[in-house]
Design a protein around this motif. Structure first.
Motif, PDB file in Angstrom:
ATOM      1  N   THR A 272       0.833  -1.203   0.000  1.00 39.44           N
ATOM      2  CA  THR A 272       0.000   0.000   0.000  1.00 39.44           C
ATOM      3  C   THR A 272       0.871   1.258   0.000  1.00 39.44           C
ATOM      4  OG1 THR A 272      -1.832  -1.116   1.126  1.00 39.44           O
ATOM      5  CG2 THR A 272      -1.772   1.283   1.258  1.00 39.44           C
ATOM      6  N   PHE A 273       1.896   1.258   0.843  1.00 39.62           N
ATOM      7  CA  PHE A 273       2.816   2.395   0.866  1.00 39.62           C
ATOM      8  C   PHE A 273       3.536   2.523  -0.481  1.00 39.62           C
ATOM      9  CE2 PHE A 273       7.214   3.899   1.701  1.00 39.62           C
ATOM     10  CZ  PHE A 273       6.922   5.218   2.009  1.00 39.62           C
ATOM     11  N   LEU A 274       3.930   1.392  -1.055  1.00 33.80           N
ATOM     12  CA  LEU A 274       4.612   1.411  -2.346  1.00 33.80           C
ATOM     13  C   LEU A 274       3.699   1.983  -3.430  1.00 33.80           C
ATOM     14  CD1 LEU A 274       7.369   0.399  -3.529  1.00 33.80           C
ATOM     15  CD2 LEU A 274       6.118  -1.627  -4.311  1.00 33.80           C
ATOM     16  N   LEU A 275       2.456   1.536  -3.458  1.00 28.78           N
ATOM     17  CA  LEU A 275       1.516   2.024  -4.467  1.00 28.78           C
ATOM     18  C   LEU A 275       1.220   3.506  -4.268  1.00 28.78           C
ATOM     19  CD1 LEU A 275      -0.414   1.502  -6.812  1.00 28.78           C
ATOM     20  CD2 LEU A 275      -2.137   0.781  -5.149  1.00 28.78           C
TER      21      LEU A 275
ATOM     22  N   ARG B 288       5.754   1.902   8.283  1.00 27.89           N
ATOM     23  CA  ARG B 288       4.586   2.179   9.129  1.00 27.89           C
ATOM     24  C   ARG B 288       4.555   3.655   9.558  1.00 27.89           C
ATOM     25  NH1 ARG B 288       1.548  -2.086  10.655  1.00 27.89           N
ATOM     26  NH2 ARG B 288       2.439  -4.187  10.648  1.00 27.89           N
ATOM     27  N   GLU B 289       5.705   4.196   9.905  1.00 27.06           N
ATOM     28  CA  GLU B 289       5.749   5.593  10.344  1.00 27.06           C
ATOM     29  C   GLU B 289       5.328   6.546   9.224  1.00 27.06           C
ATOM     30  OE1 GLU B 289       9.463   6.633  12.146  1.00 27.06           O
ATOM     31  OE2 GLU B 289       9.464   4.867  13.463  1.00 27.06           O
ATOM     32  N   LEU B 290       5.839   6.319   8.017  1.00 22.48           N
ATOM     33  CA  LEU B 290       5.458   7.177   6.902  1.00 22.48           C
ATOM     34  C   LEU B 290       4.007   6.942   6.496  1.00 22.48           C
ATOM     35  CD1 LEU B 290       8.661   7.139   4.677  1.00 22.48           C
ATOM     36  CD2 LEU B 290       7.630   9.122   5.794  1.00 22.48           C
ATOM     37  N   SER B 291       3.535   5.710   6.612  1.00 26.56           N
ATOM     38  CA  SER B 291       2.128   5.428   6.315  1.00 26.56           C
ATOM     39  C   SER B 291       1.219   6.201   7.256  1.00 26.56           C
ATOM     40  CB  SER B 291       1.858   3.922   6.436  1.00 26.56           C
ATOM     41  OG  SER B 291       2.580   3.192   5.465  1.00 26.56           O
ATOM     42  N   ALA B 292       1.605   6.267   8.534  1.00 22.64           N
ATOM     43  CA  ALA B 292       0.830   7.055   9.493  1.00 22.64           C
ATOM     44  C   ALA B 292       0.908   8.541   9.152  1.00 22.64           C
ATOM     45  CB  ALA B 292       1.347   6.800  10.907  1.00 22.64           C
ATOM     46  N   HIS B 293       2.097   8.995   8.772  1.00 24.80           N
ATOM     47  CA  HIS B 293       2.286  10.417   8.421  1.00 24.80           C
ATOM     48  C   HIS B 293       1.373  10.832   7.269  1.00 24.80           C
ATOM     49  CE1 HIS B 293       4.419  14.209   7.684  1.00 24.80           C
ATOM     50  NE2 HIS B 293       4.426  13.881   6.403  1.00 24.80           N
ATOM     51  N   PHE B 294       1.210   9.949   6.284  1.00 20.84           N
ATOM     52  CA  PHE B 294       0.403  10.269   5.114  1.00 20.84           C
ATOM     53  C   PHE B 294      -1.057   9.818   5.255  1.00 20.84           C
ATOM     54  CE2 PHE B 294       4.703  10.122   3.111  1.00 20.84           C
ATOM     55  CZ  PHE B 294       4.743  11.452   2.703  1.00 20.84           C
ATOM     56  N   GLY B 295      -1.403   9.270   6.415  1.00 21.05           N
ATOM     57  CA  GLY B 295      -2.784   8.886   6.662  1.00 21.05           C
ATOM     58  C   GLY B 295      -3.237   7.653   5.907  1.00 21.05           C
ATOM     59  N   LEU B 296      -2.322   6.751   5.607  1.00 17.74           N
ATOM     60  CA  LEU B 296      -2.702   5.538   4.889  1.00 17.74           C
ATOM     61  C   LEU B 296      -3.460   4.586   5.818  1.00 17.74           C
ATOM     62  CD1 LEU B 296       0.503   4.814   2.771  1.00 17.74           C
ATOM     63  CD2 LEU B 296      -1.411   6.344   2.314  1.00 17.74           C
ATOM     64  N   PRO B 297      -4.453   3.887   5.303  1.00 16.52           N
ATOM     65  CA  PRO B 297      -5.292   3.032   6.160  1.00 16.52           C
ATOM     66  C   PRO B 297      -4.569   1.812   6.718  1.00 16.52           C
ATOM     67  CG  PRO B 297      -5.826   2.693   3.846  1.00 16.52           C
ATOM     68  CD  PRO B 297      -4.894   3.865   3.896  1.00 16.52           C
ATOM     69  N   THR B 298      -3.377   1.533   6.198  1.00 13.18           N
ATOM     70  CA  THR B 298      -2.637   0.332   6.600  1.00 13.18           C
ATOM     71  C   THR B 298      -1.539   0.602   7.617  1.00 13.18           C
ATOM     72  OG1 THR B 298      -1.321   0.699   4.606  1.00 13.18           O
ATOM     73  CG2 THR B 298      -3.074  -0.956   4.472  1.00 13.18           C
ATOM     74  N   ALA B 299      -1.437   1.812   8.128  1.00 13.75           N
ATOM     75  CA  ALA B 299      -0.326   2.169   9.016  1.00 13.75           C
ATOM     76  C   ALA B 299      -0.184   1.205  10.186  1.00 13.75           C
ATOM     77  CB  ALA B 299      -0.495   3.593   9.525  1.00 13.75           C
ATOM     78  N   ASN B 300      -1.312   0.791  10.748  1.00 12.76           N
ATOM     79  CA  ASN B 300      -1.280  -0.123  11.898  1.00 12.76           C
ATOM     80  C   ASN B 300      -1.859  -1.493  11.568  1.00 12.76           C
ATOM     81  OD1 ASN B 300      -0.209   1.796  13.821  1.00 12.76           O
ATOM     82  ND2 ASN B 300      -2.202   2.815  13.721  1.00 12.76           N
ATOM     83  N   LYS B 301      -1.973  -1.783  10.295  1.00 12.84           N
ATOM     84  CA  LYS B 301      -2.540  -3.077   9.884  1.00 12.84           C
ATOM     85  C   LYS B 301      -1.588  -4.206  10.247  1.00 12.84           C
ATOM     86  CE  LYS B 301      -4.524  -5.469   5.882  1.00 12.84           C
ATOM     87  NZ  LYS B 301      -4.870  -5.382   4.432  1.00 12.84           N
ATOM     88  N   GLN B 302      -2.170  -5.342  10.627  1.00 14.69           N
ATOM     89  CA  GLN B 302      -1.359  -6.500  10.964  1.00 14.69           C
ATOM     90  C   GLN B 302      -0.588  -6.999   9.733  1.00 14.69           C
ATOM     91  OE1 GLN B 302      -4.630  -6.459  10.752  1.00 14.69           O
ATOM     92  NE2 GLN B 302      -5.363  -8.201   9.574  1.00 14.69           N
TER      93      GLN B 302
END
Length: 270
Positions: free
Chosen positions: A31-34, A157-171
């Motif tokens: 998700t972060f890659l996409l 995960r940190e950058l995913s949280a920064h950008f508000g991605l829905p997977t930041a805390n996904k298992q």
């Protein structure tokens, strides 16, 4: 390199490619890659997701929803692993067989759509485990941008949280075939048992875990140690046991070491 600088380096990596097909599972890494590829290349990015009995429908639906939300063209390819010769016998190179078949299809699709490159979402943390699938990725010429730029899972995960991605805390997730000991036959029925068992634990609020299957009817649950105490609640424990029985398991065990990735690799002499 600070994280945002590393993120910019990843965007520049994609800009040099010009166009790319992302192997997209809706997990944390892909998700972060996409997201990053789309930020860098816009409409010159496509996402490709495999549909198979080892890939839960919830993950496929999440992949569809995310691509729709950011306006990325999304393609779904049928990749039925059980039809690959030798796969169902679950040899140690099972992931190689699967990835080679899947990425061959992704490359064919990319060529048809006029896309120059194919990329996948492994990161630096994947270098420390037995992952024959990465051999297939390398042989076919797919790019691994997160590893090449130098991202760890935590940074993603940190950058995913920064950008508000829905997977930041996904298992973290791996295909359901990884729940079987090497050498034990993988069947659609047993994949379905594992899928339903893991969905139950998700619905009960457990976040990071695995349900491994041994033989025809033994479930071994790997939980994070912090969740052990909750599992000892009698009402919850018996509900899980009874529901697993309904799914086809005769025995349900809790692994005392707890959750870890690649636990089936612990018996390999590699």
């Amino acid at each position: 390199m600070v994280l945002l600088e590393k993120y910019e380096a990843l965007k520049n990596y994609f800009k040099e490619l010009g166009s790319v097909a992302i192997a997209f599972s809706s997990g944390v890494d892909s998700t972060f890659l996409l997201f990053t590829a789309h930020e860098a290349l816009g409409d010159n990015v496509i996402a490709v997701t495999a549909s198979s009995c080892s890939f839960p429908k919830r993950e496929l639906n999440e992949a569809k929803d995310y691509c729709k939300s950011i306006g990325v063209r999304h393609f779904i390819v049928e990749s039925e692993e059980l039809e690959i010769e030798g796969f169902s016998h679950n040899p140690p190179n099972r992931c190689y067989l699967c990835k080679h078949e899947l990425f061959t299809k992704i490359f064919d699709l990319a060529k048809k759509e006029g896309i120059a490159y194919v990329a996948e979402g492994s990161n630096l943390d994947d270098n420390g485990d037995y992952r024959p699938g990465l051999q297939a990725v390398k042989e076919l010429g797919a790019k691994s941008p997160l590893r090449e730029v130098g991202f760890t899972k935590q940074e993603i995960r940190e950058l995913s949280a920064h950008f508000g991605l829905p997977t930041a805390n996904k298992q973290s997730f791996a295909c359901l075939s990884s729940r079987f000991p090497y050498g034990e036959t993988i069947t659609e029925k047993k994949l379905g048992m594992v899928d339903k068992a893991e969905q139950l634990l998700l619905d009960m609020g457990f976040n990071q875990f695995r349900v491994r299957i041994h033989g025809e009817n033994v479930a071994r649950i790997e939980l994070q140690p912090k969740d052990f105490e909750r599992m000892l609640d009698e009402e919850l424990r018996l509900r899980i046991y009874d529901t697993f029985k309904d799914y086809g398991f005769a025995y349900v065990a809790l692994d005392l070491r707890g959750y870890r990735t690649g636990s089936m690799n612990e018996t390999l002499n590699i």
